[in-house]
Design a protein around this motif. Structure first.
Motif, PDB file in Angstrom:
ATOM      1  N   GLU A 192       0.801  -1.435  -0.550  1.00 16.62           N
ATOM      2  CA  GLU A 192      -0.287  -0.224   0.183  1.00 16.62           C
ATOM      3  C   GLU A 192       0.478   0.882   0.239  1.00 16.62           C
ATOM      4  OE1 GLU A 192      -0.358  -2.611   1.930  1.00 16.62           O
ATOM      5  OE2 GLU A 192      -2.429  -3.231   1.517  1.00 16.62           O
ATOM      6  N   PHE A 193       2.405   0.826   0.833  1.00 14.39           N
ATOM      7  CA  PHE A 193       2.719   2.034   0.677  1.00 14.39           C
ATOM      8  C   PHE A 193       3.289   3.147  -0.937  1.00 14.39           C
ATOM      9  CE2 PHE A 193       4.971   2.687   5.182  1.00 14.39           C
ATOM     10  CZ  PHE A 193       3.909   2.358   5.996  1.00 14.39           C
ATOM     11  N   GLU A 195       2.049   1.727  -3.385  1.00 11.32           N
ATOM     12  CA  GLU A 195       0.617   1.897  -4.129  1.00 11.32           C
ATOM     13  C   GLU A 195      -0.025   3.079  -3.850  1.00 11.32           C
ATOM     14  OE1 GLU A 195      -2.580  -1.150  -4.140  1.00 11.32           O
ATOM     15  OE2 GLU A 195      -1.649  -2.163  -5.387  1.00 11.32           O
ATOM     16  N   ALA A 196       0.359   3.595  -2.588  1.00 11.93           N
ATOM     17  CA  ALA A 196      -0.510   5.284  -3.012  1.00 11.93           C
ATOM     18  C   ALA A 196       0.653   6.805  -3.551  1.00 11.93           C
ATOM     19  CB  ALA A 196       0.108   5.466  -1.475  1.00 11.93           C
ATOM     20  N   GLY A 197       2.077   5.425  -3.272  1.00 10.30           N
ATOM     21  CA  GLY A 197       3.061   6.572  -4.058  1.00 10.30           C
ATOM     22  C   GLY A 197       2.763   6.688  -5.340  1.00 10.30           C
ATOM     23  N   LEU A 198       2.619   5.377  -6.532  1.00  3.73           N
ATOM     24  CA  LEU A 198       1.869   5.646  -7.525  1.00  3.73           C
ATOM     25  C   LEU A 198       0.802   6.213  -7.792  1.00  3.73           C
ATOM     26  CD1 LEU A 198       2.630   1.729  -7.853  1.00  3.73           C
ATOM     27  CD2 LEU A 198       4.234   4.249  -8.748  1.00  3.73           C
ATOM     28  N   THR A 199      -0.323   6.385  -6.798  1.00  7.12           N
ATOM     29  CA  THR A 199      -1.900   6.848  -7.087  1.00  7.12           C
ATOM     30  C   THR A 199      -0.842   8.437  -6.654  1.00  7.12           C
ATOM     31  OG1 THR A 199      -2.174   6.600  -5.236  1.00  7.12           O
ATOM     32  CG2 THR A 199      -3.582   5.049  -6.593  1.00  7.12           C
ATOM     33  N   MET A 200      -0.148   9.266  -6.244  1.00 10.92           N
ATOM     34  CA  MET A 200       0.320  10.438  -5.841  1.00 10.92           C
ATOM     35  C   MET A 200       0.886  10.782  -6.986  1.00 10.92           C
ATOM     36  SD  MET A 200       0.653  10.960  -2.187  1.00 10.92           S
ATOM     37  CE  MET A 200       1.441  10.131  -1.221  1.00 10.92           C
ATOM     38  N   GLY A 201       1.208   9.759  -7.966  1.00  7.89           N
ATOM     39  CA  GLY A 201       2.078  10.389  -9.351  1.00  7.89           C
ATOM     40  C   GLY A 201       3.563  10.425  -9.117  1.00  7.89           C
ATOM     41  N   ALA A 202       4.651   9.787  -8.202  1.00  3.45           N
ATOM     42  CA  ALA A 202       5.390   9.647  -7.700  1.00  3.45           C
ATOM     43  C   ALA A 202       5.172   9.014  -8.896  1.00  3.45           C
ATOM     44  CB  ALA A 202       6.066   8.651  -6.608  1.00  3.45           C
ATOM     45  N   LYS A 206      11.545   7.922  -8.130  1.00  4.02           N
ATOM     46  CA  LYS A 206      10.559   8.786  -6.455  1.00  4.02           C
ATOM     47  C   LYS A 206      10.376   7.563  -5.631  1.00  4.02           C
ATOM     48  CE  LYS A 206      10.659  13.455  -7.114  1.00  4.02           C
ATOM     49  NZ  LYS A 206      11.539  14.013  -6.583  1.00  4.02           N
ATOM     50  N   ASP A 210      11.819   8.122  -2.940  1.00  3.51           N
ATOM     51  CA  ASP A 210      11.518   8.503  -1.709  1.00  3.51           C
ATOM     52  C   ASP A 210      10.062   7.252  -0.463  1.00  3.51           C
ATOM     53  OD1 ASP A 210      11.907  10.781  -2.678  1.00  3.51           O
ATOM     54  OD2 ASP A 210       9.721  11.242  -3.110  1.00  3.51           O
ATOM     55  N   ILE A 211      10.116   6.670  -1.254  1.00  9.12           N
ATOM     56  CA  ILE A 211       8.453   5.456  -0.152  1.00  9.12           C
ATOM     57  C   ILE A 211       9.392   4.069  -0.345  1.00  9.12           C
ATOM     58  CG2 ILE A 211       6.406   5.008  -0.639  1.00  9.12           C
ATOM     59  CD1 ILE A 211       5.970   6.727  -1.919  1.00  9.12           C
ATOM     60  N   PRO A 214      13.121   4.598   2.633  1.00  9.10           N
ATOM     61  CA  PRO A 214      13.198   5.601   3.883  1.00  9.10           C
ATOM     62  C   PRO A 214      11.756   3.704   4.426  1.00  9.10           C
ATOM     63  CG  PRO A 214      12.099   6.927   2.283  1.00  9.10           C
ATOM     64  CD  PRO A 214      12.658   5.672   1.822  1.00  9.10           C
ATOM     65  N   ALA A 215      11.174   3.708   3.713  1.00 11.66           N
ATOM     66  CA  ALA A 215      10.155   2.418   4.997  1.00 11.66           C
ATOM     67  C   ALA A 215      11.601   1.256   5.154  1.00 11.66           C
ATOM     68  CB  ALA A 215       9.034   2.154   3.605  1.00 11.66           C
TER      69      ALA A 215
ATOM     70  N   PRO B  87      -1.847   5.016 -12.655  1.00  8.87           N
ATOM     71  CA  PRO B  87      -2.406   5.924 -11.732  1.00  8.87           C
ATOM     72  C   PRO B  87      -2.335   6.763 -11.763  1.00  8.87           C
ATOM     73  CG  PRO B  87      -0.662   3.937 -10.749  1.00  8.87           C
ATOM     74  CD  PRO B  87      -1.131   3.385 -12.532  1.00  8.87           C
ATOM     75  N   PRO B  89      -2.523  10.815  -9.569  1.00 11.45           N
ATOM     76  CA  PRO B  89      -2.794  11.608  -9.575  1.00 11.45           C
ATOM     77  C   PRO B  89      -4.401  12.361  -9.037  1.00 11.45           C
ATOM     78  CG  PRO B  89      -1.201  13.256  -9.986  1.00 11.45           C
ATOM     79  CD  PRO B  89      -1.366  11.987 -11.069  1.00 11.45           C
ATOM     80  N   PHE B  95      -6.767   3.821   1.334  1.00 18.68           N
ATOM     81  CA  PHE B  95      -6.489   2.240   1.238  1.00 18.68           C
ATOM     82  C   PHE B  95      -6.992   1.933   2.035  1.00 18.68           C
ATOM     83  CE2 PHE B  95      -3.338   3.756  -1.606  1.00 18.68           C
ATOM     84  CZ  PHE B  95      -3.604   2.935  -2.479  1.00 18.68           C
ATOM     85  N   TRP B 103       7.596   7.934   7.778  1.00 25.00           N
ATOM     86  CA  TRP B 103       9.290   8.091   8.664  1.00 25.00           C
ATOM     87  C   TRP B 103       8.772   9.974   8.057  1.00 25.00           C
ATOM     88  CZ3 TRP B 103       7.310   5.230   5.180  1.00 25.00           C
ATOM     89  CH2 TRP B 103       7.433   4.889   3.656  1.00 25.00           C
ATOM     90  N   GLN B 164      -3.558  16.982  -2.387  1.00 31.13           N
ATOM     91  CA  GLN B 164      -3.500  17.313  -4.044  1.00 31.13           C
ATOM     92  C   GLN B 164      -4.722  17.752  -5.141  1.00 31.13           C
ATOM     93  OE1 GLN B 164      -1.688  12.919  -5.134  1.00 31.13           O
ATOM     94  NE2 GLN B 164       0.078  14.038  -5.119  1.00 31.13           N
TER      95      GLN B 164
END
Lengths: 295, 276
Positions: A192-193, A195-202, A206, A210-211, A214-215, B87, B89, B95, B103, B164
């Motif tokens: 989900e981390f 996929e959350a990034g991908l749906t935010m356009g990362a 990135k 970014d995800i 650090p995770a 996907p 934005p 989710f 972090w 966003q």
């Protein structure tokens, strides 16, 4: 009677006229004494300190008693704790042991830094992309089953009895396990981390930077800490063969003259350095990733 | 001309489909499992749609296809006429698992999405605080979510998604992991946010009460293969949103709809049990 009046009435009955004074009249509850053997319950800090002291003290006592009751001949092969500490002190004071210790530290840290430099990126990529895993996975798993010590003759032929062969052995000893651990750490990052990034356009890079990094970082830090302990255990093997310096070499020389107190002092020294390394890694993790520890 | 037409249509309250899914099939394991069988759904602008149905009926699969996280085996899903291939934005997603990044502080979490969109730093910071205030987390803006409760973690993720400004908000059982009280609070918060932020929303849920409370429209999925069993406009609300959930329960028509949905749910569960 409205709802609020009902509530007020209940509150009044519970607190009574005096409120606080009734609390003082209520009988004092005396909890049962904390038992030593209570499932999953943590002893108080004071009790824990006493237990730790008793455990350690018992160890040294048994050691001392073993030495005391040994025959005169055997006592030489089973020195007392005090003799070992004396030997360690003498090593530092008279035999420039510090140079050997530093040399050993250099070998462990330099080889481990190289291993981490290869293993962390490789593991991150293998854990992130199944295609990279398909490419490197079989190779890495096969290498893991080859005992590093069996490479000693080969490394001696290739590099000679010098630092390079020792660094190479320490490197080989940890690298493949480290890769496997970092792969696991990376794969443990929740989907989900990502996929959350991908749906935010990362973008993919990135998302990785970014995800995923650090995770996975706290778990990777733990893996590094555990594997450098393995590196310390390989040190003596590396320094047995044709080494003039380092803790292992000192111990091997002492062995030739049956100086058991020096051998034990060497073992003790490696133990101390191991604990020190562990604390060092924990401290780095705590300082660089406060979020993973603050609760 | 185009724009004028759109406005005219909005004025006349004929909602424009933002998302169009036509004849969507989704099969897993080389056709062994058909998760979605010939599903067509139009999602209209500013409408809150709930996908309801028993577990494993393709609701989440449909949502993930709309998100672009999965591809249909056959059929086409488009947003404003353009086929969805991945996907974006434009379609924010919330989710069930907590996705606030541990972090980053709550504030940096909310900023992260905007950073990806290239929002300048000053604007980002101001906007992040505004959205944190909206989800009532302004006091913990500089704390890491590790120590947050489930509801707080979910509110961080919600604020991050809303910041966003996506035109479509997709939610996959967003409150499913929360306890009853927090779920209720989150539902009321959603109503408040929907009043403020005009969005097209799709929420997958098992919770019939939640669906009726939040949604303007309920799409009921039937099982194996997943298809649309019923497409229900929540008529009795007459487009109103109720800030207090108990006010909804008193509305005439509420109980009937709830009974109807529970009956459908039972039917589906029994059919699945008979098939097994």
């Amino acid at each position: 009677m409205s709802a609020s009046t009902v509530q007020e009435a209940i509150v009044e009955r519970a607190t009574g006229a005096g409120g606080r004074s009734e609390l003082n009249e209520s009988p004092i509850y005396v909890p049962p004494r904390a038992r030593i053997f209570e499932f999953r319950s943590k002893p108080s800090p004071a009790r824990a300190a006493v237990f730790a002291a008793v455990g350690l003290g018992a160890f040294f006592l048994v050691w001392q008693l073993g030495h005391y009751f040994s025959s005169d001949v055997n006592q030489k092969f089973f020195p007392s704790p005090v003799q070992v500490l004396t030997a360690l002190y003498t090593l530092f004071a008279a035999n420039n042991f510090l140079a050997d210790v530093l040399k050993s530290c250099y070998r462990v840290f330099a080889s481990f830094a190289l291993a981490a430099l290869v293993a962390v990126p490789a593991g991150l990529l293998m854990g992130s992309f199944k295609s990279v895993r398909a490419l490197l996975g079989p190779l890495v798993s096969a290498w893991r089953y080859l005992p590093a010590a069996s490479f000693i003759p080969l490394l001696l032929v290739w590099f000679g009895p010098n630092d390079t062969s020792k660094l190479a052995l320490l490197f080989l000893g940890v690298i493949f396990f480290l890769i496997a651990l970092v792969v696991d750490n990376t794969e443990a990052v929740p989907n989900e981390f990502i996929e959350a990034g991908l749906t935010m356009g990362a973008s993919r890079s990135k998302t990785l930077m970014d995800i995923i990094i650090p995770a996975a970082a706290p778990a990777i830090m733990d893996s590094l800490r555990n594997m450098i302990a393995v590196s310390w255990t390989y040190l003596v093997i590396a320094e047995i063969v044709g080494a003039q310096d380092g803790i292992g070499a000192v111990m091997m020389r002492a062995g030739r003259f049956l100086k058991v107190d020096i051998i034990m002092a060497g073992i003790l020294m490696i133990g101390i350095l191991g604990v020190f390394t562990d604390v060092l890694f924990r401290t780095i993790a705590r300082l660089s990733m406060p979020w993973a520890f603050k609760r | 001309m185009m724009v004028a037409e759109m406005n005219a249509m909005q004025m006349s309250k004929i909602a424009v489909p933002v998302i169009q899914a036509s004849r969507v099939w989704k099969q897993f394991g080389n056709g062994a499992v058909t998760a979605l069988k010939d599903v067509s759904i139009d999602l209209r602008e500013n409408e809150f749609t709930a996908f309801v149905g028993p577990s494993g009926c393709g609701k989440t699969t449909m949502l993930r296809i709309i998100a672009g996280l999965e591809h249909p085996t056959r059929g086409r899903v488009s947003m404003n006429g353009a086929t969805i291939t991945g996907p974006s934005p434009e379609r924010g997603m919330l989710f069930q698992a907590y996705t606030s990044f541990p972090w980053l502080t709550a504030r940096r979490n909310v900023e992260y999405g905007m950073k990806l969109l290239g929002v300048p730093k000053a604007e980002r910071e101001a906007s992040a605080m505004e959205f944190l205030r909206l989800v009532r987390l302004e006091k913990v803006a500089d704390k890491y979510p590790g120590g947050f409760s489930g509801g707080m973690k979910q509110r961080v993720a919600l604020a991050r998604t809303l910041a966003q400004n996506p035109s479509v908000l997709l939610m996959d059982e967003p409150f499913g992991a929360l306890d009853a009280q927090v779920r209720w609070e989150m539902q009321e918060l959603m109503i408040e946010l929907m009043e403020r932020e005009r969005k097209t929303v799709v929420a997958v849920t098992h919770d019939i009460e939640e669906a009726i409370y939040l949604a303007d429209r309920i799409v009921f999925f039937s099982c194996q293969p997943g298809r649309v069993k019923a497409d229900i406009q929540v008529e009795f609300k007459r487009g109103r949103r109720f800030p207090k959930k108990e006010d909804l329960l008193a509305q005439p028509g509420y109980t009937e709809l709830e009974q109807h949905l529970f009956a459908m749910m039972r039917e589906e569960i029994q059919a699945a049990a008979a098939a097994a």
